[in-house]
Design a protein around this motif. Structure first.
Motif, PDB file in Angstrom:
ATOM      1  N   THR A  18       0.858  -1.234   0.106  1.00  0.00           N
ATOM      2  CA  THR A  18      -0.095  -0.071  -0.046  1.00  0.00           C
ATOM      3  C   THR A  18       0.870   1.207   0.014  1.00  0.00           C
ATOM      4  O   THR A  18       0.431   2.348   0.516  1.00  0.00           O
ATOM      5  N   ARG A  19       2.097   1.307  -0.847  1.00  0.00           N
ATOM      6  CA  ARG A  19       3.011   2.531  -0.682  1.00  0.00           C
ATOM      7  C   ARG A  19       2.759   2.767  -2.258  1.00  0.00           C
ATOM      8  O   ARG A  19       3.894   3.258  -2.744  1.00  0.00           O
ATOM      9  N   GLY A  20       1.690   2.928  -2.934  1.00  0.00           N
ATOM     10  CA  GLY A  20       1.611   3.335  -4.263  1.00  0.00           C
ATOM     11  C   GLY A  20       2.144   4.629  -4.685  1.00  0.00           C
ATOM     12  O   GLY A  20       2.431   4.618  -5.878  1.00  0.00           O
ATOM     13  N   ASP A  21       2.204   5.609  -3.794  1.00  0.00           N
ATOM     14  CA  ASP A  21       2.844   6.777  -4.375  1.00  0.00           C
ATOM     15  C   ASP A  21       4.215   6.417  -4.534  1.00  0.00           C
ATOM     16  O   ASP A  21       4.859   7.462  -4.975  1.00  0.00           O
ATOM     17  N   LYS A  22       4.953   5.470  -3.801  1.00  0.00           N
ATOM     18  CA  LYS A  22       6.162   5.316  -4.129  1.00  0.00           C
ATOM     19  C   LYS A  22       6.578   4.141  -4.655  1.00  0.00           C
ATOM     20  O   LYS A  22       7.611   3.541  -4.626  1.00  0.00           O
ATOM     21  N   MET A  23       5.612   3.707  -5.789  1.00  0.00           N
ATOM     22  CA  MET A  23       5.724   2.532  -6.518  1.00  0.00           C
ATOM     23  C   MET A  23       5.958   1.236  -5.644  1.00  0.00           C
ATOM     24  O   MET A  23       6.664   0.316  -6.026  1.00  0.00           O
ATOM     25  N   ASN A  24       5.513   1.331  -4.365  1.00  0.00           N
ATOM     26  CA  ASN A  24       5.528   0.148  -3.523  1.00  0.00           C
ATOM     27  C   ASN A  24       6.946  -0.131  -3.172  1.00  0.00           C
ATOM     28  O   ASN A  24       7.550  -1.148  -3.058  1.00  0.00           O
ATOM     29  N   ALA A  25       7.984   0.702  -3.306  1.00  0.00           N
ATOM     30  CA  ALA A  25       9.383   0.595  -3.102  1.00  0.00           C
ATOM     31  C   ALA A  25       9.537   0.019  -1.636  1.00  0.00           C
ATOM     32  O   ALA A  25       8.894   0.336  -0.728  1.00  0.00           O
ATOM     33  N   LEU A  26      10.722  -0.844  -1.450  1.00  0.00           N
ATOM     34  CA  LEU A  26      10.760  -1.427  -0.003  1.00  0.00           C
ATOM     35  C   LEU A  26      11.661  -0.592   0.832  1.00  0.00           C
ATOM     36  O   LEU A  26      12.735  -0.105   0.537  1.00  0.00           O
ATOM     37  N   ASP A  27      11.145  -0.291   1.901  1.00  0.00           N
ATOM     38  CA  ASP A  27      11.873   0.324   3.138  1.00  0.00           C
ATOM     39  C   ASP A  27      11.836  -0.570   4.310  1.00  0.00           C
ATOM     40  O   ASP A  27      11.025  -1.695   4.155  1.00  0.00           O
ATOM     41  N   ALA A  60       8.906  -1.488  -6.858  1.00  0.00           N
ATOM     42  CA  ALA A  60       9.883  -0.951  -7.688  1.00  0.00           C
ATOM     43  C   ALA A  60      11.590  -1.329  -7.125  1.00  0.00           C
ATOM     44  O   ALA A  60      12.490  -1.023  -7.694  1.00  0.00           O
ATOM     45  N   GLY A  61      11.483  -2.350  -5.902  1.00  0.00           N
ATOM     46  CA  GLY A  61      12.646  -2.618  -5.470  1.00  0.00           C
ATOM     47  C   GLY A  61      12.813  -1.782  -4.202  1.00  0.00           C
ATOM     48  O   GLY A  61      11.893  -1.131  -3.754  1.00  0.00           O
ATOM     49  N   MET A  64      15.242   4.453  -2.500  1.00  0.00           N
ATOM     50  CA  MET A  64      16.596   5.302  -2.541  1.00  0.00           C
ATOM     51  C   MET A  64      17.072   5.570  -1.064  1.00  0.00           C
ATOM     52  O   MET A  64      18.420   5.543  -0.917  1.00  0.00           O
ATOM     53  N   VAL A  65      16.178   5.913  -0.187  1.00  0.00           N
ATOM     54  CA  VAL A  65      16.685   6.167   1.223  1.00  0.00           C
ATOM     55  C   VAL A  65      17.295   4.970   1.762  1.00  0.00           C
ATOM     56  O   VAL A  65      18.511   5.074   2.484  1.00  0.00           O
ATOM     57  N   SER A  66      16.679   3.883   1.621  1.00  0.00           N
ATOM     58  CA  SER A  66      17.182   2.610   2.028  1.00  0.00           C
ATOM     59  C   SER A  66      18.514   2.186   1.462  1.00  0.00           C
ATOM     60  O   SER A  66      19.535   1.528   2.097  1.00  0.00           O
ATOM     61  N   GLY A 114      14.293  -5.801  -8.771  1.00  0.00           N
ATOM     62  CA  GLY A 114      14.985  -6.087  -7.728  1.00  0.00           C
ATOM     63  C   GLY A 114      14.297  -6.929  -6.566  1.00  0.00           C
ATOM     64  O   GLY A 114      13.762  -8.083  -7.012  1.00  0.00           O
ATOM     65  N   GLY A 115      14.111  -6.507  -5.427  1.00  0.00           N
ATOM     66  CA  GLY A 115      13.551  -7.129  -4.297  1.00  0.00           C
ATOM     67  C   GLY A 115      12.156  -7.410  -4.854  1.00  0.00           C
ATOM     68  O   GLY A 115      11.429  -8.337  -4.289  1.00  0.00           O
ATOM     69  N   GLY A 116      11.478  -6.369  -5.586  1.00  0.00           N
ATOM     70  CA  GLY A 116      10.080  -6.669  -5.877  1.00  0.00           C
ATOM     71  C   GLY A 116       9.894  -7.826  -6.548  1.00  0.00           C
ATOM     72  O   GLY A 116       8.882  -8.613  -6.359  1.00  0.00           O
TER      73      GLY A 116
END
Length: 260
Positions: A18-27, A60-61, A64-66, A114-116
């Motif tokens: 549910t992090r659609g605004d960040k392309m569900n990127a992994l943190d 999207a994997g 960038m912060v992570s 990537g992780g996605g």
């Protein structure tokens, strides 16, 4: 904020990033939420799981912060402890869907990078939009797949394809991914198709479906003699039991089975 939602309807668990605004990127929060979701679903009485991501992309994997934070991390302390049987916590984020005892269907739109992608590979079945893109992305950042990808990928693709994807980090289209075995099938509406498939599976014998997933795992990883023995043992536990008798009765009476 919540990173993953888990809802249940008609014996189907719907797990949504549910992090659609960040392309569900992994943190870090997403990793923890996915682990929790996998454990919750595994302990539930769900008969099938639909795994999806809200918004334009599945995942999207690593965000960038992570990614930037890796420079300050202690990689040995983060990656070497085996915290989930034979896996570390990051690997379990993808492998947990293998451990869920019922079929997991992943719907992919946009990108799975990537992780996605490794999370998607943990599912039993992947349904992708024809315009989706997939990539073993880690080499772009000077890394290798480390979320169980080297357990999951060799089960799906030839060695030369595995090497090409890993060495180049090159995104490929869904059609190519399907031809190479990363994607099960294409659909203009992968989520709707995944839900329909989950409904089909949820309407079948719950004990037989769970036995089938256990048996396939044995068949993919164990020697011939163990596979043959597992076939027999699983079948003994199904024949004449309530679920199987209900299937027979429903077939004879021309109705849908009702499992207790």
């Amino acid at each position: 904020m919540s990173r993953v939602s888990v809802t249940y309807k008609d014996h189907i668990a719907h797990v949504t990033l549910t992090r659609g605004d960040k392309m569900n990127a992994l943190d870090d929060a997403m990793f923890k939420a996915l682990l929790s979701a996998g454990q919750e679903v595994a302990a539930s009485d769900a008969r099938a799981v639909v795994l999806s991501g809200e918004g334009k992309s599945f995942c999207a994997g690593l965000d960038m912060v992570s990614m930037a934070g890796l420079a300050q991390a202690d990689p040995e302390a983060m990656l070497m402890p085996r915290t989930h049987e034979d896996a570390n916590a990051l690997q379990e984020v993808a492998l947990t869907w293998k451990r869920v005892p019922v079929p997991v269907i992943c719907a992919i739109q946009g990108v799975a990078y990537g992780g996605g992608l490794q999370i998607a590979l943990g599912a039993d079945i992947r349904i992708a939009h024809p315009e989706a893109k997939l990539s073993v992305m880690e080499m772009k950042w000077g890394l290798i797949p480390d979320m169980g990808g080297m357990v999951l990928l060799p089960q799906l693709v030839r060695s030369d394809v595995l090497r090409l994807l890993t060495y180049t980090a090159r995104p490929i289209g869904a059609q190519q991914a399907a031809e190479w075995g990363l994607v099960t099938k294409l659909s203009d509406d992968p989520l709707t198709e995944a839900q329909a498939l989950a409904e089909d599976i949820a309407g079948r014998s719950p004990s037989a479906i769970r036995a089938a997933k256990r048996l396939i795992d044995v068949a993919e990883t164990r020697p011939r003699a163990e596979v043959l023995l597992a076939e027999s043992a699983e079948q003994v536990d199904l024949i004449g039991k309530p679920d199987q008798l209900e299937v027979i009765a429903a077939q004879m009476q021309g109705r849908k089975p009702e499992f207790k």
